[in-house]
Structures are given as structure tokens and as C-alpha cells.
Design a protein around this motif. Structure first.
Motif, PDB file in Angstrom:
ATOM      1  N   ILE A 267       0.816  -1.222   0.000  1.00 52.79           N
ATOM      2  CA  ILE A 267       0.000   0.000   0.000  1.00 52.79           C
ATOM      3  C   ILE A 267       0.847   1.268   0.000  1.00 52.79           C
ATOM      4  CG2 ILE A 267      -1.669   1.342   1.324  1.00 52.79           C
ATOM      5  CD1 ILE A 267      -3.110  -1.186   1.922  1.00 52.79           C
ATOM      6  N   LYS A 268       1.732   1.400   0.985  1.00 55.26           N
ATOM      7  CA  LYS A 268       2.501   2.645   1.068  1.00 55.26           C
ATOM      8  C   LYS A 268       3.714   2.645   0.139  1.00 55.26           C
ATOM      9  CE  LYS A 268       0.197   4.663   4.472  1.00 55.26           C
ATOM     10  NZ  LYS A 268      -0.169   6.054   4.674  1.00 55.26           N
ATOM     11  N   ARG A 269       4.223   1.468  -0.145  1.00 48.62           N
ATOM     12  CA  ARG A 269       5.413   1.353  -1.002  1.00 48.62           C
ATOM     13  C   ARG A 269       6.608   2.161  -0.497  1.00 48.62           C
ATOM     14  NH1 ARG A 269       4.784  -1.582  -5.462  1.00 48.62           N
ATOM     15  NH2 ARG A 269       6.608  -0.818  -6.549  1.00 48.62           N
ATOM     16  N   ASN A 270       6.740   2.221   0.831  1.00 51.36           N
ATOM     17  CA  ASN A 270       7.925   2.847   1.406  1.00 51.36           C
ATOM     18  C   ASN A 270       8.742   1.762   2.082  1.00 51.36           C
ATOM     19  OD1 ASN A 270       7.247   5.427   0.654  1.00 51.36           O
ATOM     20  ND2 ASN A 270       6.070   5.791   2.529  1.00 51.36           N
ATOM     21  N   ILE A 271       9.760   1.339   1.395  1.00 51.36           N
ATOM     22  CA  ILE A 271      10.483   0.201   1.942  1.00 51.36           C
ATOM     23  C   ILE A 271      11.973   0.313   1.683  1.00 51.36           C
ATOM     24  CG2 ILE A 271       9.981  -1.145  -0.136  1.00 51.36           C
ATOM     25  CD1 ILE A 271       9.710  -3.449   2.119  1.00 51.36           C
ATOM     26  N   MET A 272      12.757  -0.064   2.673  1.00 52.85           N
ATOM     27  CA  MET A 272      14.209  -0.090   2.503  1.00 52.85           C
ATOM     28  C   MET A 272      14.727  -1.429   3.016  1.00 52.85           C
ATOM     29  SD  MET A 272      17.173   2.383   4.114  1.00 52.85           S
ATOM     30  CE  MET A 272      17.005   3.721   2.935  1.00 52.85           C
ATOM     31  N   VAL A 273      15.416  -2.156   2.160  1.00 53.02           N
ATOM     32  CA  VAL A 273      16.032  -3.396   2.618  1.00 53.02           C
ATOM     33  C   VAL A 273      17.542  -3.228   2.603  1.00 53.02           C
ATOM     34  CG1 VAL A 273      14.117  -4.789   1.793  1.00 53.02           C
ATOM     35  CG2 VAL A 273      16.155  -4.555   0.382  1.00 53.02           C
ATOM     36  N   VAL A 274      18.200  -3.859   3.550  1.00 56.15           N
ATOM     37  CA  VAL A 274      19.625  -3.688   3.745  1.00 56.15           C
ATOM     38  C   VAL A 274      20.280  -5.053   3.806  1.00 56.15           C
ATOM     39  CG1 VAL A 274      21.355  -2.659   5.230  1.00 56.15           C
ATOM     40  CG2 VAL A 274      19.062  -1.724   5.182  1.00 56.15           C
ATOM     41  N   GLY A 275      21.403  -5.209   3.152  1.00 56.91           N
ATOM     42  CA  GLY A 275      22.068  -6.498   3.252  1.00 56.91           C
ATOM     43  C   GLY A 275      23.372  -6.546   2.485  1.00 56.91           C
ATOM     44  N   ASP A 276      23.998  -7.710   2.545  1.00 57.36           N
ATOM     45  CA  ASP A 276      25.280  -7.920   1.894  1.00 57.36           C
ATOM     46  C   ASP A 276      25.280  -9.335   1.331  1.00 57.36           C
ATOM     47  OD1 ASP A 276      27.868  -8.260   1.118  1.00 57.36           O
ATOM     48  OD2 ASP A 276      28.751  -8.052   3.125  1.00 57.36           O
ATOM     49  N   ASP A 277      25.320  -9.450   0.023  1.00 57.25           N
ATOM     50  CA  ASP A 277      25.223 -10.789  -0.582  1.00 57.25           C
ATOM     51  C   ASP A 277      26.394 -11.678  -0.186  1.00 57.25           C
ATOM     52  OD1 ASP A 277      26.668  -8.938  -1.937  1.00 57.25           O
ATOM     53  OD2 ASP A 277      26.107  -9.575  -3.941  1.00 57.25           O
ATOM     54  N   ALA A 278      27.519 -11.067   0.212  1.00 60.01           N
ATOM     55  CA  ALA A 278      28.666 -11.889   0.595  1.00 60.01           C
ATOM     56  C   ALA A 278      28.520 -12.471   1.992  1.00 60.01           C
ATOM     57  CB  ALA A 278      29.950 -11.064   0.520  1.00 60.01           C
ATOM     58  N   GLN A 279      27.481 -12.058   2.721  1.00 60.13           N
ATOM     59  CA  GLN A 279      27.326 -12.539   4.092  1.00 60.13           C
ATOM     60  C   GLN A 279      26.116 -13.445   4.284  1.00 60.13           C
ATOM     61  OE1 GLN A 279      28.330  -9.916   7.484  1.00 60.13           O
ATOM     62  NE2 GLN A 279      28.471  -8.314   5.952  1.00 60.13           N
ATOM     63  N   SER A 280      25.666 -14.040   3.197  1.00 59.56           N
ATOM     64  CA  SER A 280      24.499 -14.917   3.307  1.00 59.56           C
ATOM     65  C   SER A 280      24.909 -16.272   3.866  1.00 59.56           C
ATOM     66  CB  SER A 280      23.887 -15.070   1.919  1.00 59.56           C
ATOM     67  OG  SER A 280      23.042 -16.179   1.887  1.00 59.56           O
ATOM     68  N   ILE A 281      24.375 -16.630   5.031  1.00 58.82           N
ATOM     69  CA  ILE A 281      24.804 -17.862   5.702  1.00 58.82           C
ATOM     70  C   ILE A 281      23.638 -18.686   6.230  1.00 58.82           C
ATOM     71  CG2 ILE A 281      27.102 -17.059   6.370  1.00 58.82           C
ATOM     72  CD1 ILE A 281      25.971 -16.244   9.060  1.00 58.82           C
ATOM     73  N   TYR A 282      22.451 -18.451   5.708  1.00 53.90           N
ATOM     74  CA  TYR A 282      21.297 -19.177   6.226  1.00 53.90           C
ATOM     75  C   TYR A 282      20.568 -19.976   5.155  1.00 53.90           C
ATOM     76  CZ  TYR A 282      21.423 -17.443  10.967  1.00 53.90           C
ATOM     77  OH  TYR A 282      21.779 -17.207  12.268  1.00 53.90           O
ATOM     78  N   SER A 283      21.285 -20.518   4.203  1.00 52.50           N
ATOM     79  CA  SER A 283      20.582 -21.228   3.140  1.00 52.50           C
ATOM     80  C   SER A 283      19.893 -22.479   3.672  1.00 52.50           C
ATOM     81  CB  SER A 283      21.534 -21.580   2.002  1.00 52.50           C
ATOM     82  OG  SER A 283      22.407 -22.581   2.421  1.00 52.50           O
ATOM     83  N   PHE A 284      20.394 -23.041   4.778  1.00 54.72           N
ATOM     84  CA  PHE A 284      19.746 -24.224   5.341  1.00 54.72           C
ATOM     85  C   PHE A 284      18.337 -23.903   5.833  1.00 54.72           C
ATOM     86  CE2 PHE A 284      21.832 -22.153   8.856  1.00 54.72           C
ATOM     87  CZ  PHE A 284      20.923 -22.262   9.891  1.00 54.72           C
ATOM     88  N   ARG A 285      18.050 -22.617   5.947  1.00 49.73           N
ATOM     89  CA  ARG A 285      16.716 -22.215   6.354  1.00 49.73           C
ATOM     90  C   ARG A 285      15.932 -21.707   5.150  1.00 49.73           C
ATOM     91  NH1 ARG A 285      16.747 -18.277  11.361  1.00 49.73           N
ATOM     92  NH2 ARG A 285      15.747 -16.792   9.987  1.00 49.73           N
ATOM     93  N   GLY A 286      16.471 -21.960   3.991  1.00 52.04           N
ATOM     94  CA  GLY A 286      15.761 -21.574   2.772  1.00 52.04           C
ATOM     95  C   GLY A 286      16.123 -20.195   2.269  1.00 52.04           C
ATOM     96  N   ALA A 287      17.097 -19.548   2.915  1.00 51.07           N
ATOM     97  CA  ALA A 287      17.508 -18.228   2.465  1.00 51.07           C
ATOM     98  C   ALA A 287      18.269 -18.352   1.159  1.00 51.07           C
ATOM     99  CB  ALA A 287      18.394 -17.566   3.502  1.00 51.07           C
ATOM    100  N   ASN A 288      18.146 -17.334   0.360  1.00 53.33           N
ATOM    101  CA  ASN A 288      18.843 -17.335  -0.909  1.00 53.33           C
ATOM    102  C   ASN A 288      19.397 -15.948  -1.163  1.00 53.33           C
ATOM    103  OD1 ASN A 288      19.723 -17.495  -3.498  1.00 53.33           O
ATOM    104  ND2 ASN A 288      17.925 -18.597  -4.244  1.00 53.33           N
TER     105      ASN A 288
END
Length: 663
Positions: A267-288
Motif C-alpha cells: 500500500i505505502k510502497r515505502n520500503i528499505m532493505v539492507v544487506g550484503d550478498d557476501a554474508q548470506s549464511i542461512y541457506s539451510f533455512r531456505g535463504a537465498n
DNA sequence: TCGAGGGTTTTTTTT
DNA sequence: AAACCCTCGA
């Protein structure tokens, strides 16, 4: 530095949609670098913030929070989704310190805790009973085991997958949206022949949960997503109240979570996501980690901001970290840099055996403390929680207080689960799995008899239970009568969690003593449990918290924290996410341990091990020690000669210094 | 059917 | 060290 008056800034402030110009208390432009500033003053729109390790990601989010509050937005209309509730709390506190207490009114927490709160309030809009119980992983596994026993699975001679295997593949399927069949095919091809049985179990599992108002971790997300998409008027009103959404650690979200993010922003379309693709360590939980790369596809109008200047570590540590991640198969196009050029080379320390490694750490920690580094600024990190067992013994001997994060949780110990089972039955008589657990505590009741009683309970609840079970179970009757009377007495009463816990404790204690040979060792946990219960006014809140944000202190550590405020941190790398210390030790950097031998078969999992090492070394600000024992105990082969981890083997002298320990 | 006893196997990481 | 599996006596 002389204060400058910058005309440009006033101009920018006018770009915001506030009617009156705002005089900001905080000098955002000068306290942040260019990229951070750009992110901090962002208001309406969709933003993707790519932030390398130590680039001031948290700082930027904190400033943005303060900025939005200063600009006049209602703090409670800002939603901050983080990986742990601790992280959310810390950000809010920091923002409050920067500006004022308005900032602590920001809504925040993990996806799961946010889902819990939202569904308790509005779940009825999608037909959910708001008194639902949250199942943690082992609860879910117990149910699966129960179902497995109920539906007769033809006595195949081959080994049937274990409860955790079944639950894991099931959960992965729900979190990624990949069909169960495909998951089994990819990860457990040897169990493919049991697929029909597994599907049958999961079917029964789903129905069982739905019927008894039980939600597992995945259900929390599924129902939330469902509510956001289809909760119609109620959801619409709810979403209108959320002005801004911020998501931290976006690289570790999965399909289900990114669906929720999309729902929240609809609805509001005000969104900010923050992250670092080199620090992804939760793929066992389905993270990609590709989630973060695909974010602009989901929101074509997303603006990307990159933070690349590192404020945490010395250049030598960054060079070392860059070296580790450079060999990744999938490239992460970013080079961290810093102005902090001084610093020791990271040390690669080889010890003859595990105990020597432990003694090295003890000695080095003591030296560092003499040099003026407080214990709170030192951490020992490891791949798996059992790697630190030997070290814990040595630390105790040396009288160094420590707290361990990650690994076996207090709440997962059998005796604590017993107590929780009673409390759950009090809030939800239909919680059959807790009943089952309670019944088995009683002498003379095994799986079969418990099963019979469960059937009665699920049909009639507590009414007349004694009359019905009397003819069935003559031998154990007085015990059962006591039990049912006890539960009845506590059900539906308005009492404090601590009061109820105390009464449960009294009832449970004799059973506890006869069930566990080592009850002396375990007894302290029960007291800790009673203490924790004092902090709550509502039983349902207490139980939800235990599932979502369990206290991770177990007996060993509590004694240290009680006495000392200053302590050394021992942590799994996963639990060290987002944190930093002056000096960091990474232990057990041995092939087969880190990287884990479980990851050898598959390139993707091996790559994740590499990112894990990257995360570990980028936690260090000043000193970094990566150590490995040359002889290590192997369960199958006894003591064997080991090879140093491929991530640090043969590293160039210009990047790291080799240390050899001697007696 | 329960529960005790003995033998085997198995170990990542978390909400 | 704990979880699981099997067997056997009561």
C-alpha cells in the motif's frame, strides 16, 4: 573542525513531503558519509542498501530512524524487521540515545515475532484462533514422530528417515516454495522411495496443527503472508498504519519472507532493505542470497545505494577477508576499503592438538586483558557449538568468565520442556503433544496408554476424564486422578506465570527426580526457569517468548554472568552475525570441521562455508587469530592428523602470519 | 504393554 | 553425550 553552514541541506530537506520545514537536531550530513547520508535521508520510495561488512549499516539505519522521527512521522508507524529481537532493541536504543525516547516506540522484531503479534491481534480475519500455541522445532519433530507411529508404515527393512530429516525437508519446502518431492530428490535421494509415506505424514501433520490451533515457525510466516494478501479490509487498515518498512540482513531472507515484504509494501510502497550478498549464511533455512539481487526485479523502481567504506577493521584484516571471498565461485563485486591502515597481520595459529589451542586462547586472552583490552571486546567464534567444549573447561580452570551463544538451548533441555508442557496444557487443553509428554512422565504409562488417553482428551477435553479412563487403566488411576485434578485446578485461572510455574514445579518435582538420574545437575535450570517467569504478566506472552526468543543461557554460563558484568564471548558464527569485537579468535579451522564435512558434496554448501569464514573474520576490528589443531579427535578414527581449512591454507605471507605453538 | 538395559549411531548452523 | 534401536522379563 569548524562548523560549516551548508545551504544545500536546507534545499534537500524541502524535498520531503513535510509542509513546514524542519530544523533537525542532528547534523546528518556531517555525521555520516555520502552514501550513508543518502540512505539516511531517504523518505518515500523503495530502496536497496547494499552494505559490506563493517560499513556502518546499523549506524545508517539508526540515523534514518531518528531522521524519520524528527521529520514528524509517528514512530509506531515505522516497522523495523531484523534478524533477532536483540538487534531491533539495540537499534531502537541507539536511535533513542541519538535523538530521544520517541525512537523506542518504533515497532520492530524478527519476522516471526512480528507475525506472532500481528496474528494474535488480527488472525481472526483469516479464521485463525488467536489463542494459538507456537511450536518450536523439537515440538514439531515430536508430533511427526507421533504421527509416524500412528499410521502404520509397512515394515520396510530399510531405514525410514528420522523425524528431523522429515521435518527439515518439509520446512524447507514451505520456506522456499519448492515442492517436497524436489527437495527429497535433491537432498535425500536415498529416501525417495519413502516419498508417499512422507507426504502422508506431512498431510496428517498439517491437519493436526490446524485442528488444535498449533502454529510452527513456518506457519507464523505463512499465515502472516496469507493475512496480508487476503485479510481484506482488516489487513488493508493495518497496512495503512505502516508508513515505513525497513528490513535488515535481507540476504538471509527466504521466499516466504520476501513475499511478506512485498505484502507489507503493497500500500505505502515505502520500503528499505539492507544487506550484503557476501554474508548470506542461512541457506539451510531456505535463504537465498539471490533474493537481494532480485529485489530490483520485484520493485523496478528500487534505488540502490552502496556502502563500501569499512569503519570497523584494519586494512590488514580487510585484505585477509577480501582474499577469502575473492576465491568464491560466485563473485561479489565489491572491495572493502578503510582509512585505518595500521594494524597487525592476522595470525594463522597451528597447535598440536585441541587442548593446546584452548590453552593458547586462554593465555592470549589474559595477555590482551593486560594490554588493556576488556573481556567484552574479545570473542571466540566457531562453526559448530561443540567445538568450544574443551575451551570452556580451560576457561573455567583459568577463572575467565564467559557467555556462550548458539548451540543447545536451555529451553531444549528435556526437563525445561517438561515444565513448559504443563504450562501449555493450561493455556490450550487441546495441545496433545504436551499432554503426551506429561503422561509419559508418569510411571506405568507408555506410548500406547498415553495414546488412548489422548483420544479421550481430544474428544471430550477435561470433562469426566477420570470416569472414562478409570476402567481402562486400573493400575495407574490414582496418579492420573491427581494429574487431571491438578490441571483442572490451574486451567482458566487468572494467575501470574510465576505463580503457575511454581505450582507446576511442585507437582512436577517428584516425577523429575525419578525420571532423570542426573537431576542434581539439571535442577538449577528449573530455578532459572522460575526466575525468568517472574518477568511476565501473561502466560501466553511468556510461552510465545520462550518459543521465539528463547534465553540462550544454560547452567554453565549463568554463574559467570551473575557475578561479572565483564565476560568473554563464545559464539557460533551464525549467532555472531552483525556483531564486532576488538580481538577475534576463530577456532577449529580444519578441513572437515570448518568447512564441515557435510558440505563437501555440494558446491553451493561449500560456498556458504566460505561466506561463513568471511563473516567470522570480518567481525574483528584490531586483532584476528585463526587457529587449527594439527591432531584432532575424529569420532570414527580416533585421533587423526588434520589438514588446515582450505580457506586459510597456503595463504600468502603478505596477508597473514604463521604462528607455531610450542610448549 | 511398560520400562530397563545394552548396543549402535550420530553430530552444522536458527526462528 | 544423546538419540535411537532392539531385546527381554514382568
Amino acid at each position: 573542525m569548524a562548523k560549516k553552514y551548508v545551504l544545500k541541506r536546507t534545499g534537500r530537506a524541502d524535498l520531503s513531503n513535510r509542509s513546514a520545514p524542519v530544523n533537525f537536531v542532528i547534523d546528518y550530513e556531517h555525521e555520516l558519509n555520502r552514501a550513508q547520508y543518502e540512505a539516511a535521508i531517504a523518505e518515500n520510495g523503495v530502496f536497496l542498501l547494499i552494505a559490506g561488512a563493517g560499513t556502518g549499516k546499523t549506524r545508517t539505519l539508526v540515523y534514518r530512524l531518528a531522521r524519520l522521527v524528527e521529520s514528524g512521522y509517528d514512530p509506531s508507524s515505522i516497522l523495523l524487521l531484523t534478524f533477532t529481537r536483540k538487534a531491533a532493541r539495540e537499534m531502537m536504543n541507539r536511535a533513542a540515545g541519538l535523538l530521544d525516547s520517541r525512537c523506542s516506540k518504533v515497532s520492530g522484531g524478527t519476522f516471526h515475532s512480528f507475525a506472532n503479534l500481528t496474528l494474535r491481534k488480527f488472525g481472526s480475519a483469516i479464521g485463525l484462533h488467536n489463542g494459538f500455541t507456537i511450536l518450536d522445532q523439537s515440538d514439531s519433530e515430536d508430533i511427526i514422530n507421533l504421527i509416524r507411529g500412528q499410521i502404520n508404515l509397512g515394515d520396510s527393512k530399510k531405514r525410514f528417515p528420522k523425524k528431523d530429516t522429515i521435518y527439515k525437508s518439509f520446512s524447507l519446502s514451505k520456506n522456499t516454495g519448492i515442492p517436497l518431492e524436489k527437495i527429497i530428490e535433491d537432498i535425500y535421494p536415498h529416501f525417495l522411495e519413502f516419498l508417499p509415506d512422507i507426504i502422508k505424514i506431512t498431510d496428517v501433520f498439517e491437519k493436526y496443527k490446524a485442528k488444535n490451533a498449533l502454529l510452527d515457525y513456518d506457519d507464523l510466516l505463512i499465515y502472516l503472508s496469507h493475512f496480508l494478501d487476503e485479510g481484506a479490509a482488516v489487513a488493508h487498515r493495518f497496512l495503512k498504519g505502516i508508513e515505513f518498512v525497513m528490513v535488515d540482513e535481507y540476504q538471509d531472507t527466504n521466499k516466504l519472507q520476501s513475499d511478506i515484504v512485498r505484502g507489507l509494501a503493497s500500500i505505502k510502497r515505502n520500503i528499505m532493505v539492507v544487506g550484503d550478498d557476501a554474508q548470506s549464511i542461512y541457506s539451510f533455512r531456505g535463504a537465498n542470497f539471490k533474493n537481494i539481487i532480485n529485489f530490483p526485479k520485484m520493485f523496478p523502481d528500487a534505488r540502490m545505494i552502496k556502502l563500501e567504506q569499512n569503519y570497523r577493521s584494519t586494512q590488514t584484516i580487510l585484505d585477509f577477508a577480501n582474499h577469502i571471498i575473492d576465491s568464491a565461485v560466485e563473485k561479489f563485486p565489491k572491495q572493502l576499503f578503510t582509512n585505518n591502515t595500521s594494524g597487525n597481520l592476522p595470525a594463522i595459529v597451528s597447535a598440536t592438538n585441541e587442548n593446546m589451542q584452548s590453552r593458547f586462547i586462554v593465555e592470549r586472552v589474559l595477555e590482551l586483558r593486560e594490554e588493556g583490552v576488556p573481556l567484552a571486546e574479545i570473542a571466540v567464534l566457531f562453526r559448530s557449538s561443540y567445538f568450544s567444549f574443551d575451551l570452556e573447561i580451560e576457561l573455567n580452570k583459568a577463572n575467565i568468565p564467559f557467555v556462550k551463544f548458539g548451540g543447545m538451548k536451555f529451553i531444549e533441555t528435556a526437563h525445561v520442556k517438561d515444565i513448559i508442557a504443563f504450562l501449555r496444557v493450561i493455556t490450550n487443553v487441546k495441545d496433545l503433544i504436551s499432554w503426551y509428554r506429561i503422561l509419559l512422565l508418569h510411571e506405568g504409562i507408555g506410548p500406547k496408554k498415553a495414546q488412548l488417553i489422548l483420544e479421550e482428551i481430544s474428544k471430550y477435553g477435561l470433562t469426566n476424564l477420570v470416569d472414562i479412563t478409570k476402567p481402562m487403566l486400573p493400575k495407574v488411576n490414582s496418579d492420573l486422578e491427581n494429574l487431571f485434578a491438578f490441571i483442572k485446578k490451574l486451567t482458566g485461572k487468572k494467575a501470574l506465570p510465576s505463580d503457575l510455574s511454581g505450582q507446576v514445579y511442585d507437582y512436577y518435582y517428584p516425577h523429575f527426580k525419578s525420571t532423570y538420574d542426573d537431576h542434581n545437575k539439571r535442577h538449577k535450570d528449573l530455578e532459572i526457569f522460575l526466575n525468568i517467569s517472574e518477568n511476565y504478566n501473561d502466560l501466553q506472552d511468556f510461552l510465545a517468548d520462550l518459543a521465539l526468543e528463547p534465553p540462550n543461557e544454560s547452567v554453565v554460563d549463568i554463574s559467570a554472568t551473575d557475578k561479572e558484568k565483564e565476560f568473554l564471548t563464545l559464539s557460533t558464527i551464525h549467532s555472531a552475525k552483525g556483531l564486532e569485537w576488538h580481538s577475534v579468535f576463530v577456532i577449529h579451522a580444519v578441513e572437515g570441521f570448518f568447512p564441515s564435512s557435510q558440505s563437501f558434496e555440494n558446491l553451493d554448501t561449500m560456498e556458504e562455508e566460505r561466506r561463513l569464514m568471511y563473516v567470522a573474520v570480518t567481525r574483528a576490528k584490531q586483532n584476528l587469530y585463526v587457529s587449527y589443531p594439527m591432531n584432532i579427535f575424529d569420532r570414527y578414527r580416533g585421533v587423526t592428523f588434520s589438514k588446515p581449512s582450505r580457506f586459510i591454507a597456503g595463504i600468502d605471507e603478505s596477508l597473514a602470519e604463521e604462528w607455531l605453538l610450542e610448549e
